[in-house]
Structure formats: C-alpha cells, structure tokens
Design a protein around this motif. Structure first.
Motif, short mmCIF file in Angstrom:
data_model
loop_
_atom_site.label_atom_id
_atom_site.label_comp_id
_atom_site.label_asym_id
_atom_site.label_seq_id
_atom_site.Cartn_x
_atom_site.Cartn_y
_atom_site.Cartn_z
N TYR A 45 0.84 -1.21 0.00
CA TYR A 45 0.00 0.00 0.00
C TYR A 45 0.87 1.26 0.00
O TYR A 45 0.60 2.23 -0.72
CB TYR A 45 -0.92 -0.01 1.22
CG TYR A 45 -1.91 1.12 1.26
CD1 TYR A 45 -3.13 1.01 0.62
CD2 TYR A 45 -1.63 2.31 1.95
CE1 TYR A 45 -4.05 2.06 0.65
CE2 TYR A 45 -2.54 3.35 1.99
CZ TYR A 45 -3.75 3.22 1.34
OH TYR A 45 -4.65 4.25 1.36
N LEU B 111 -2.99 -2.60 -6.16
CA LEU B 111 -3.21 -1.31 -5.51
C LEU B 111 -2.76 -0.15 -6.39
O LEU B 111 -3.34 0.95 -6.33
CB LEU B 111 -2.46 -1.27 -4.18
CG LEU B 111 -3.01 -2.20 -3.08
CD1 LEU B 111 -2.03 -2.29 -1.92
CD2 LEU B 111 -4.37 -1.72 -2.61
N GLU C 99 -11.27 6.60 -3.28
CA GLU C 99 -11.09 6.84 -1.85
C GLU C 99 -11.47 8.28 -1.50
O GLU C 99 -12.06 8.52 -0.43
CB GLU C 99 -9.63 6.56 -1.47
CG GLU C 99 -9.21 5.12 -1.68
CD GLU C 99 -7.75 4.87 -1.37
OE1 GLU C 99 -7.39 3.71 -1.17
OE2 GLU C 99 -6.98 5.86 -1.32
N THR D 126 -10.94 0.31 -0.36
CA THR D 126 -9.60 -0.12 -0.75
C THR D 126 -9.45 -1.64 -0.69
O THR D 126 -9.03 -2.28 -1.67
CB THR D 126 -8.55 0.55 0.15
OG1 THR D 126 -8.71 1.96 0.10
CG2 THR D 126 -7.15 0.18 -0.31
#
Length: 304
Positions: free
Chosen positions: A109, A194, A202, A220
């Motif tokens: 991430y 990701l 988001e 996510t």
C-alpha cells in the motif's frame, strides 16, 4: 498466401504451446508418479513393482495393471506420522501466509502511494533479495540467529534480554525464514493491484463522510482482493511443501510433508508411499486453487 494466414499460424502455435507444456511437464510426470503410488515397495531397481514392460506383451501389461492397488493411500490415512505431517504443513502454511499478508499489505500500500519516480526504486528494493542464492540467504539467517549471532548481540546491547535467546531449531526461526523468503511473492501482486486503483474512489468515499478506516475496509480492501488472492496462493502453495527452510531452521520434533517426502524417497527408499503422499498433497492444494477460481468468476459476474 495472404497476410492473415501468415500471422494466423504463429498465433495458433502460441495458443497450443501452453497445452503442450502442461502435457509434457505436468501430465506425463504426474502419470508416472501416480503409477508408482499404486505400486508396492520392492528391493530392486527401481524400488517398486510391478514395472511395466511394453515388450512383454498384452498379457504382461494386464497382469501389471491388476497388481496395482490403493494400499499406499490407505496407509496415509491410517498412519499418524503422515496425518501429523499434513496437519503441521497446513498449519505452518496458513500461519505464515497470514503473517505475510499482515506485513506485505502495508508495504504494498505504501509503495502504491509513493510518487511515480520512487515506485521503481521501491520495487527494486523488494526484488533485491532474489539476486542472491536462496540457500545463501537461509544460511545467512543461521548465522544471524545462532547463539552468538547478530540478533542476540543486538538484543544484549539494547539490554532487552539478560542472556542469549535460543532461536535456531525453533518454529520462530522457521517462520522468520519463511516470511523473509516469501515476502516479495506477497508484495508484488498486492502492489500491482493497488497501483491500478483510482485514488478518486477513496477521495469520493471521504467526501461522503467515511472515516479513514471505513474507506479502507469498504473501498480499498475489497478492490484489492484479486491481489490478495494471488499473493495468498503464491505463498500458501509452495509453503505447504517447503523443505529447505524447515529442515535448516526448525527443529526435528515434528516434520512437515516436504521433509517426510524426502525421508521416504531417499532414506527409506519407499517410493510408492512417497509418491502417494505427493499425489495426496497435490489434491489438497487443488482446493484453494478451485476456490480462488470460483471467487474470480463471481467477481467477473458481479462486474458485468
């Protein structure tokens, strides 16, 4: 000859090549192992019987097929050694995969949120351990974890322990080696998923009043599930059959199935039982693959 036909032939060969590869390097070896698993141990060369002799005629082949049995598979279910080996292998694989996911997800991430110019650098840092031999890296961990190794020296210097800790020949050392060795296999598919995610999703969730943890769990994480599934499979499947790391770092009190296979093949010379154990392991590993495929199909149907 038209240009369409010229380009059609390489395309056909490219489409056929994976199937040829699977037949030659999976199905054919699998057929040999399956045949050995249905045979009986013998003091001979090869160490099992019956052995198919194609020159002996049809009657000899029929007799050889009639001599095959599933006794070795029955032994796997009745002998506690093999049952415990499978249970321990699955337990270690599940635990190690969970640790890898907990460690690898934040790293992936963070890599995906880095500026573009730094993402390549982070990728190289993740891949750098692959530039060194696998065995050399495991032996390096032996030196680090030994009684007077670097880890104990650091802990003693920081006054975190009063005396050197026993690390080697423990499950802790095994998990350290497994997590270190397989961490890139978890990070890379997670990062690939990701990095493709649109940040506006988001931002939209935040604008609608979602808290940061809600944005993660509701936006996510669900969108990263394909990467999670790929990383889990890439780690779980080889860890179940891992041999080198448990053999060098863990204790010998309870063996994993990879070590059991080694002992049966090379120490006990019991090829039929070892082959049956390998076939049973393959069947067990098909379960997560089928589950992953079903989840993938379900997500595609929902996307439509």
């Amino acid at each position: 000859m038209s240009s369409r036909r010229i380009f059609a032939r390489p395309a056909r060969f490219a489409a056929i090549a994976p199937y040829v590869w699977m037949v030659l390097f999976f199905l054919v070896p699998f057929a040999f192992v399956l045949k050995i698993s249905l045979s009986q141990t013998a003091i001979a060369q090869p160490p099992y019987e019956p052995v198919f002799d194609l020159t002996a005629g049809w009657e000899a082949l029929r007799a050889a097929f009639a001599a095959l049995s599933i006794d070795n598979f029955k032994l796997l279910g009745s002998d506690d050694i093999y049952v415990f080996a499978y249970v321990r292998s699955l337990t270690v694989a599940i635990t190690a995969t969970a640790l890898l996911l907990l460690i690898g997800y934040p790293i992936a991430y963070g890599m995906a949120r880095l500026p573009k110019r730094w993402q390549g650098v982070a990728m190289v840092l993740v891949i750098v351990p692959f530039w060194t031999s696998f065995l050399i890296r495991i032996y390096a961990w032996i030196n680090i974890l030994q009684h007077d190794g670097l880890l104990n020296q650091i802990l003693l210097a920081l006054h975190l322990v009063g005396q050197p800790v026993v690390w080697l020949s423990t499950d802790t050392a095994m998990y350290i080696g497994i997590v270190y060795s397989y961490l890139p296999f978890m990070i890379l598919p997670l990062y690939a998923t990701l990095a493709k995610m649109e940040p506006v999703l988001e931002e939209a969730a935040s604008d609608l009043g979602a808290r940061p943890w809600q944005v993660f769990w509701l936006v996510t994480f669900p969108l990263s599930l394909p990467g999670v599934g790929a990383g889990v499979l890439l780690c779980f499947i080889p860890i179940v059959g891992e041999f080198v790391i448990p053999d060098l770092l863990a204790g010998s009190n309870s063996l994993m199935i990879g070590q059991t296979l080694w002992l049966e093949f090379f120490t006990n010379k019991d090829w039929p039982v070892a082959s049956a154990a390998a076939i049973a392991l393959l069947v067990v590993l098909l379960v997560p693959l089928l589950l992953y495929e079903r989840l993938q199909k379900r997500q595609l149907e929902q996307g439509r």
